[in-house]
Design an enzyme around this catalytic site. Structure first.
Site, PDB file in Angstrom:
ATOM      1  CE  LYS A 150      45.177 -30.090 -29.578  1.00  0.00           C
ATOM      2  NZ  LYS A 150      45.128 -28.979 -30.516  1.00  0.00           N
TER       3      LYS A 150
HETATM    4  N1  PXG Z   1      41.138 -25.058 -32.571  1.00  0.00           N
HETATM    5  C1  PXG Z   1      42.056 -25.889 -33.086  1.00  0.00           C
HETATM    6  C2  PXG Z   1      41.850 -26.469 -34.428  1.00  0.00           C
HETATM    7  C3  PXG Z   1      43.196 -26.206 -32.344  1.00  0.00           C
HETATM    8  O1  PXG Z   1      44.094 -27.046 -32.836  1.00  0.00           O
HETATM    9  C4  PXG Z   1      42.404 -24.734 -30.583  1.00  0.00           C
HETATM   10  C5  PXG Z   1      41.287 -24.491 -31.361  1.00  0.00           C
HETATM   11  C6  PXG Z   1      42.509 -24.124 -29.231  1.00  0.00           C
HETATM   12  O2  PXG Z   1      42.311 -25.111 -28.221  1.00  0.00           O
HETATM   13  P1  PXG Z   1      43.006 -25.015 -26.805  1.00  0.00           P
HETATM   14  O3  PXG Z   1      42.546 -26.214 -26.077  1.00  0.00           O
HETATM   15  O4  PXG Z   1      44.495 -25.024 -27.025  1.00  0.00           O
HETATM   16  O5  PXG Z   1      42.545 -23.745 -26.179  1.00  0.00           O
HETATM   17  C7  PXG Z   1      43.382 -25.607 -31.071  1.00  0.00           C
HETATM   18  C8  PXG Z   1      44.600 -25.889 -30.283  1.00  0.00           C
HETATM   19  C9  PXG Z   1      50.217 -25.382 -32.616  1.00  0.00           C
HETATM   20  C10 PXG Z   1      49.216 -25.529 -31.557  1.00  0.00           C
HETATM   21  O6  PXG Z   1      51.262 -26.014 -32.495  1.00  0.00           O
HETATM   22  C11 PXG Z   1      47.881 -25.650 -31.850  1.00  0.00           C
HETATM   23  C12 PXG Z   1      46.982 -25.793 -30.804  1.00  0.00           C
HETATM   24  C13 PXG Z   1      47.360 -25.800 -29.513  1.00  0.00           C
HETATM   25  C14 PXG Z   1      48.705 -25.682 -29.251  1.00  0.00           C
HETATM   26  C15 PXG Z   1      49.642 -25.551 -30.296  1.00  0.00           C
HETATM   27  O7  PXG Z   1      50.003 -24.644 -33.587  1.00  0.00           O
HETATM   28  N2  PXG Z   1      45.716 -25.952 -31.129  1.00  0.00           N
END
Ligand code: PXG
Length: 289
Positions: A150
């Site tokens: 991330k």
């Molecule tokens: N795939 C990707 C590429 C992400 O960036 C998830 C899946 C879901 O993962 P989690 O651990 O959150 O269940 C993510 C998470 C935003 C934002 O600001 C993006 C994410 C999380 C929070 C905010 O758009 N991505």
């Protein structure tokens, strides 16, 4: 709003980092998006562990233990008196000379915590279900940029998001280079058919929300399968939904113009959403305001 920067709280207007920070210059850094529900930080340990894994690969040392980092998250929420919120935790490489070599950084990594709200999709889509598309931008080769990182470099996902919004959609499914379903720009993808809940095994971030959903499904005696998913399988699923910290769980009712199931949020999706809401009420690190 007070922002945490390197151990201090500052006003939003004064929350600034240098233009020489390699996070700004090169996207060199790590982040997490975390939620708190009713004064409980949901799966804080899992988020902090994932953050430290990203930093380990990037060879960034935040000079803080995991405990100190977790305490800083809670401290920022409490200082802003936020019961239900969204936390953006950012670790950037720090200030340095021009040139992407991290050895050019003389500054320490910047540790920044923003506690705020996030609205990813219009509220009514959680009831009605969302229409999404697959987009031409494929996911980065995992050997070039692993989906578990991330990092502050989200251009791959941003390009996909632009393609979706350019076509009038809120979200994009990104395929892997081999054509299998990868994930959305900030969410994981699930399909359900004939008693089995499926999600890609590879080519996706192992989302904390998706992990919770898989656990809940097993508890509900739903069979789960992690493996390759084709577009054909997606189009012919009985149900589809997306999960993510920001998105939570959102039903999908149409993909690339194909109606999924009955074209409305499915029963299993609703059951899992309900179970997820229950889980957020009891799971997590409690704090007092
Ligand atoms: N795939 C990707 C590429 C992400 O960036 C998830 C899946 C879901 O993962 P989690 O651990 O959150 O269940 C993510 C998470 C935003 C934002 O600001 C993006 C994410 C999380 C929070 C905010 O758009 N991505």
């Amino acid at each position: 709003m007070k922002i945490y920067i390197n151990g201090k709280l500052v006003d939003k207007a004064d929350a600034k980092v240098s233009v020489f920070d390699h996070g700004f210059l090169y996207g060199d850094g790590a982040f997490e998006g975390i939620r708190s529900y009713n004064s409980r930080v949901f799966r804080l340990k899992e988020h902090i562990d994932r953050l430290y894994e990203t930093m380990h690969t990037l060879m960034i040392d935040p000079l803080m233990t995991k405990k100190q980092m977790s305490d800083a998250v809670v401290f920022t929420l409490r200082s802003n008196r936020i019961k239900d919120g969204y936390i953006r935790l950012i670790i950037s490489r720090g200030d340095g000379d021009l040139g992407l070599d991290p050895r050019k950084c003389y500054g320490k990594p910047n540790v920044i915590i923003i506690a705020d709200k996030i609205v990813l999709y219009p509220r009514e889509l959680y009831q009605k279900g969302m229409e999404i598309i697959t987009v031409p931008t494929v996911k980065n080769n995992p050997n070039a940029l692993n989906p578990q990182l991330k990092s502050l470099n989200y251009l791959n996902n941003i390009l996909a998001k632009i393609e979706a919004s350019h076509c009038g959609y809120n979200e994009a499914i990104m395929l892997e280079a081999n054509g299998f379903i990868g994930e959305c720009t900030g969410d994981n993808v699930f399909i359900y058919k004939d008693g089995v809940l499926c999600t890609p095994h590879q080519g996706r971030l192992k989302g904390i929300t998706s992990g919770a959903i898989l656990e809940l499904a097993l508890k509900m005696k739903i069979k789960v399968f992690e493996g390759y998913i084709t577009r054909h399988e997606l189009y012919n699923a009985q149900e589809c939904f997306l999960t993510g910290t920001a998105a939570e769980l959102i039903p999908v009712v149409k993909v690339d113009g194909r109606i999924i199931g009955e074209g409305k949020p499915g029963l299993i999706t609703k059951k899992l959403l309900d179970a997820f809401h229950q889980l957020t009420k009891k799971d997590g690190v409690k704090y007092d305001l």
